[in-house]
Design a protein around this motif. Structure first.
Motif, PDB file in Angstrom:
ATOM      1  N   VAL A 179      59.462  20.973  30.898  1.00 42.23           N
ATOM      2  CA  VAL A 179      58.436  21.759  30.210  1.00 42.23           C
ATOM      3  C   VAL A 179      58.396  23.146  30.851  1.00 42.23           C
ATOM      4  O   VAL A 179      58.261  23.274  32.074  1.00 42.23           O
ATOM      5  CB  VAL A 179      57.049  21.092  30.302  1.00 42.23           C
ATOM      6  CG1 VAL A 179      55.980  22.024  29.719  1.00 42.23           C
ATOM      7  CG2 VAL A 179      57.041  19.760  29.584  1.00 42.23           C
ATOM      8  N   ARG A 186      51.091  24.638  27.725  1.00 37.53           N
ATOM      9  CA  ARG A 186      51.812  23.733  28.634  1.00 37.53           C
ATOM     10  C   ARG A 186      51.137  22.376  28.793  1.00 37.53           C
ATOM     11  O   ARG A 186      51.791  21.333  28.733  1.00 37.53           O
ATOM     12  CB  ARG A 186      51.947  24.422  29.991  1.00 37.53           C
ATOM     13  CG  ARG A 186      52.559  23.563  31.078  1.00 37.53           C
ATOM     14  CD  ARG A 186      52.577  24.328  32.382  1.00 37.53           C
ATOM     15  NE  ARG A 186      52.942  23.482  33.492  1.00 37.53           N
ATOM     16  CZ  ARG A 186      52.806  23.848  34.763  1.00 37.53           C
ATOM     17  NH1 ARG A 186      52.331  25.053  35.060  1.00 37.53           N
ATOM     18  NH2 ARG A 186      53.147  23.033  35.737  1.00 37.53           N
ATOM     19  N   GLU A 187      49.819  22.364  28.995  1.00 34.93           N
ATOM     20  CA  GLU A 187      49.132  21.093  29.205  1.00 34.93           C
ATOM     21  C   GLU A 187      49.269  20.182  27.995  1.00 34.93           C
ATOM     22  O   GLU A 187      49.455  18.970  28.136  1.00 34.93           O
ATOM     23  CB  GLU A 187      47.659  21.315  29.549  1.00 34.93           C
ATOM     24  CG  GLU A 187      47.446  21.863  30.948  1.00 34.93           C
ATOM     25  CD  GLU A 187      45.981  21.834  31.368  1.00 34.93           C
ATOM     26  OE1 GLU A 187      45.263  20.893  30.963  1.00 34.93           O
ATOM     27  OE2 GLU A 187      45.552  22.749  32.096  1.00 34.93           O
ATOM     28  N   GLU A 190      52.729  18.732  27.948  1.00 37.07           N
ATOM     29  CA  GLU A 190      52.878  17.642  28.914  1.00 37.07           C
ATOM     30  C   GLU A 190      52.181  16.378  28.427  1.00 37.07           C
ATOM     31  O   GLU A 190      52.681  15.263  28.671  1.00 37.07           O
ATOM     32  CB  GLU A 190      52.343  18.092  30.279  1.00 37.07           C
ATOM     33  CG  GLU A 190      53.240  19.155  30.912  1.00 37.07           C
ATOM     34  CD  GLU A 190      52.731  19.701  32.230  1.00 37.07           C
ATOM     35  OE1 GLU A 190      53.530  20.365  32.919  1.00 37.07           O
ATOM     36  OE2 GLU A 190      51.548  19.480  32.571  1.00 37.07           O
ATOM     37  N   LYS A 194      54.356  13.028  27.914  1.00 40.00           N
ATOM     38  CA  LYS A 194      54.075  11.759  28.597  1.00 40.00           C
ATOM     39  C   LYS A 194      53.930  10.619  27.596  1.00 40.00           C
ATOM     40  O   LYS A 194      54.457   9.517  27.809  1.00 40.00           O
ATOM     41  CB  LYS A 194      52.822  11.863  29.468  1.00 40.00           C
ATOM     42  CG  LYS A 194      52.579  10.583  30.270  1.00 40.00           C
ATOM     43  CD  LYS A 194      51.502  10.747  31.316  1.00 40.00           C
ATOM     44  CE  LYS A 194      50.122  10.734  30.750  1.00 40.00           C
ATOM     45  NZ  LYS A 194      49.076  10.614  31.804  1.00 40.00           N
ATOM     46  N   LEU A 214      60.970  15.887  35.917  1.00 38.87           N
ATOM     47  CA  LEU A 214      59.966  16.575  35.125  1.00 38.87           C
ATOM     48  C   LEU A 214      59.459  17.814  35.858  1.00 38.87           C
ATOM     49  O   LEU A 214      59.540  17.904  37.085  1.00 38.87           O
ATOM     50  CB  LEU A 214      58.790  15.630  34.856  1.00 38.87           C
ATOM     51  CG  LEU A 214      59.145  14.266  34.240  1.00 38.87           C
ATOM     52  CD1 LEU A 214      57.923  13.356  34.226  1.00 38.87           C
ATOM     53  CD2 LEU A 214      59.713  14.441  32.834  1.00 38.87           C
ATOM     54  N   SER A 215      58.938  18.770  35.082  1.00 37.65           N
ATOM     55  CA  SER A 215      58.268  19.909  35.690  1.00 37.65           C
ATOM     56  C   SER A 215      57.034  19.419  36.448  1.00 37.65           C
ATOM     57  O   SER A 215      56.380  18.460  36.030  1.00 37.65           O
ATOM     58  CB  SER A 215      57.833  20.904  34.610  1.00 37.65           C
ATOM     59  OG  SER A 215      58.931  21.329  33.830  1.00 37.65           O
ATOM     60  N   PRO A 217      53.516  18.899  37.081  1.00 34.53           N
ATOM     61  CA  PRO A 217      52.512  19.009  36.014  1.00 34.53           C
ATOM     62  C   PRO A 217      51.393  19.986  36.321  1.00 34.53           C
ATOM     63  O   PRO A 217      51.044  20.231  37.484  1.00 34.53           O
ATOM     64  CB  PRO A 217      51.977  17.572  35.907  1.00 34.53           C
ATOM     65  CG  PRO A 217      52.189  16.990  37.264  1.00 34.53           C
ATOM     66  CD  PRO A 217      53.476  17.583  37.753  1.00 34.53           C
ATOM     67  N   TYR A 223      51.537  12.417  36.075  1.00 34.34           N
ATOM     68  CA  TYR A 223      52.647  11.506  35.768  1.00 34.34           C
ATOM     69  C   TYR A 223      52.641  10.231  36.613  1.00 34.34           C
ATOM     70  O   TYR A 223      53.624   9.483  36.626  1.00 34.34           O
ATOM     71  CB  TYR A 223      53.983  12.236  35.947  1.00 34.34           C
ATOM     72  CG  TYR A 223      54.211  13.330  34.919  1.00 34.34           C
ATOM     73  CD1 TYR A 223      54.058  13.091  33.557  1.00 34.34           C
ATOM     74  CD2 TYR A 223      54.577  14.612  35.325  1.00 34.34           C
ATOM     75  CE1 TYR A 223      54.269  14.088  32.619  1.00 34.34           C
ATOM     76  CE2 TYR A 223      54.789  15.620  34.386  1.00 34.34           C
ATOM     77  CZ  TYR A 223      54.635  15.350  33.039  1.00 34.34           C
ATOM     78  OH  TYR A 223      54.849  16.345  32.123  1.00 34.34           O
TER      79      TYR A 223
END
Length: 296
Positions: A179, A186-187, A190, A194, A214-215, A217, A223
């Motif tokens: 991401v 962004r949120e 994510e 997920k 993953l980036s 978060p 995560y």
């Protein structure tokens, strides 16, 4: 599959070093290392220069299994040797570090807010070569730029489609739907990611294993539930454009998430350093990433 390597990746303390810059990103990696483009005249010279850089990193006493679990290699690096041994064998036999291979061919054009991976028509042949060279797992990357539910679904489906093929070939795939940390939504990206990862993990056959990259978060601990899935060997994080300091700070706020840094790992090392200066700089970088990775 090497069971000792699997257990190390599942429960060992440390992080994964990403040494997998490919053709497109290699000139910049060399430039950051202090090797300008006029230092080599063609692609073979470029790959020779970057292998020399990676060899210096791998052979450094700072690059050891006390703090590093695995290392991701580029195909050209896998095909070369260090001290007369294939690179993957050198990593495992001399360093105790688990070897991975980057298998994607780069990113396609952006569509629906995401960049899928380009086609991989020779994947099966590459996986056979990787298995023959004692590679444990693979890595492949796509990028999510916007919170487009259909686009994110496509990206994750593509990752898992290839992931099944990779696992069937005897390797553990690292699934990496990055991401973009600069994305305005962004949120939400994510959150959608997920949910799609959970859906895809729920469809895996018993015994199939994957890793997730993953980036880091936006919401700390976001995560964590993915780490408890029986199909997931480990969840690792890319630095994603953060400085090493900020990436480490954010990583440390996410228990169970460990680093898989590339640019942030090599930050500060350069061609012109003495061996002592190089080793000290690399050791400092590794120690900081290691400490951030083992926070709980």
């Amino acid at each position: 599959m090497n069971e000792k390597q699997l257990e190390r990746m599942r429960s060992g303390q440390g992080f994964v070093a990403a040494l997998d810059q490919s053709g497109g990103s290699t000139p910049n990696a060399l430039l950051l290392y202090g090797v300008a483009e006029d230092a080599y005249s063609d692609e073979e010279g470029m790959y020779g220069a970057v292998h020399t850089m990676r060899t210096r990193i791998i052979k450094s006493p700072a690059f050891n299994s006390e703090r590093i679990l695995g290392a991701i290699l580029f195909e050209n690096t896998m095909d070369r040797e260090i001290d007369g041994k294939p690179t993957a064998d050198y990593l495992w036999e001399e360093k105790g570090i688990v070897p991975f291979l980057k298998v994607d061919k780069g990113l396609d054009v952006e569509k629906d807010g995401i960049q899928l991976m380009k086609p991989m028509p020779d994947l099966d042949a590459l996986l056979k070569r990787a298995a023959d060279r004692n590679i444990f797992g693979t890595k492949m990357r796509s990028v999510i730029h916007r919170a487009n539910a259909e686009g994110i679904k496509q990206a994750v489906e593509q990752q898992f489609e290839f992931g099944r093929r990779i696992f069937a070939a005897g390797l553990v795939p690292i699934i990496e739907p990055e991401v973009d940390i600069h994305s305005e939504d962004r949120e939400e990206s994510e959150r959608l990611l997920k949910a799609e990862l959970i859906r895809q993990l729920g469809q895996l056959e018993d015994g199939v294993l994957v890793m997730l990259k993953l980036s880091i978060p936006a919401v700390d601990g976001f995560y964590s539930e993915l780490m408890d899935d029986p199909h997931v060997v480990r969840v690792v994080a890319l630095s994603g454009g953060y400085t090493r300091e900020e990436a480490n700070e954010r990583l440390a706020r996410n228990p169970g998430l460990i680093a898989s840094f590339s640019r942030a790992l090599a930050e500060g090392v350069s061609f012109g350093q003495t061996e002592q200066e190089f080793d000290d700089t690399l050791s400092d970088s590794i120690e900081k990433i290691y400490q951030a990775s083992i926070k709980s």
